[in-house]
Design an enzyme around this catalytic site. Structure first.
Site, mmCIF file in Angstrom:
data_model
loop_
_atom_site.group_PDB
_atom_site.id
_atom_site.type_symbol
_atom_site.label_atom_id
_atom_site.label_comp_id
_atom_site.label_asym_id
_atom_site.label_seq_id
_atom_site.Cartn_x
_atom_site.Cartn_y
_atom_site.Cartn_z
ATOM 1 N N GLY A 161 90.963 53.095 200.336
ATOM 2 C CA GLY A 161 90.954 51.761 199.734
ATOM 3 C C GLY A 161 90.316 51.758 198.353
ATOM 4 O O GLY A 161 90.821 51.127 197.419
ATOM 5 N N CYS A 162 89.209 52.464 198.216
ATOM 6 C CA CYS A 162 88.506 52.499 196.931
ATOM 7 C C CYS A 162 89.322 53.247 195.879
ATOM 8 O O CYS A 162 89.307 52.879 194.702
ATOM 9 C CB CYS A 162 87.125 53.122 197.101
ATOM 10 S SG CYS A 162 86.059 52.126 198.181
ATOM 11 N N THR A 163 90.049 54.276 196.306
ATOM 12 C CA THR A 163 90.924 55.003 195.378
ATOM 13 C C THR A 163 92.050 54.086 194.922
ATOM 14 O O THR A 163 92.360 54.021 193.721
ATOM 15 C CB THR A 163 91.477 56.274 196.046
ATOM 16 O OG1 THR A 163 90.373 57.121 196.384
ATOM 17 C CG2 THR A 163 92.432 57.011 195.126
#
Length: 157
Positions: free
Chosen positions: A48-50
């Site tokens: 998700g952060c990527t």
């Protein structure tokens, strides 16, 4: 869930000075006179952060052209951020808040729901800081996917 600090539109944005992925200190006050998107995310390199970081990367030119600077903040060590920047070709500063003091001050760390359990962690959040250093927009519990497109729409970018 217990009451935790939340920033609102019109509040003074809490200043910070944090190391970036190269160890260079970056302060919010360095950007006074400009609009700044400050986003908080749980962990560099996670799916998700990527996705979120790559969305900011892919939309950075348009955001910059509209007068916005983007800063990402997580509790990761600068070395982990440096690997994330290199792996994903990120072109905006990622800042390290290992103590979680800034995350907490901005209301982006605390109790949250994760798979039906209440845990302590980073609350994915995005803020727009106006040129005078005040909160223009405060968005908590944002989704990683589609958030940058929604932000651009809300900011008319």
């Amino acid at each position: 869930m217990s009451e935790q600090k939340r920033l609102s539109v019109g509040d003074a944005a809490p200043d910070f000075r944090l190391p970036d992925s190269t160890g260079k200190e970056v302060a919010l006050s360095d950007f006074r006179g400009r609009r700044v998107v400050v986003y908080f995310y749980p962990a560099a390199g996670t799916p998700g952060c990527t996705k979120q970081a790559c969305d900011f990367r892919d939309n950075l030119a348009e955001l910059n052209d509209a007068g916005f600077t983007v800063l990402g903040i997580s509790p990761d060590k600068p070395a982990k951020l440096a690997k994330f920047v290199a792996d994903e070709g990120l072109t905006f500063p990622l800042l390290s808040d290992e103590s979680r003091d800034v995350l907490t001050e901005w209301g982006a760390f605390g109790e949250k729901q994760n798979y039906g359990r209440t845990i302590m962690g980073v609350i994915r959040s995005t803020f727009v800081v106006d040129p005078e250093g005040n909160i223009e927009r405060a968005m908590y519990n944002v989704r990683a996917t589609g958030h940058v497109a929604k932000l651009r729409k809300d900011l008319a970018v």
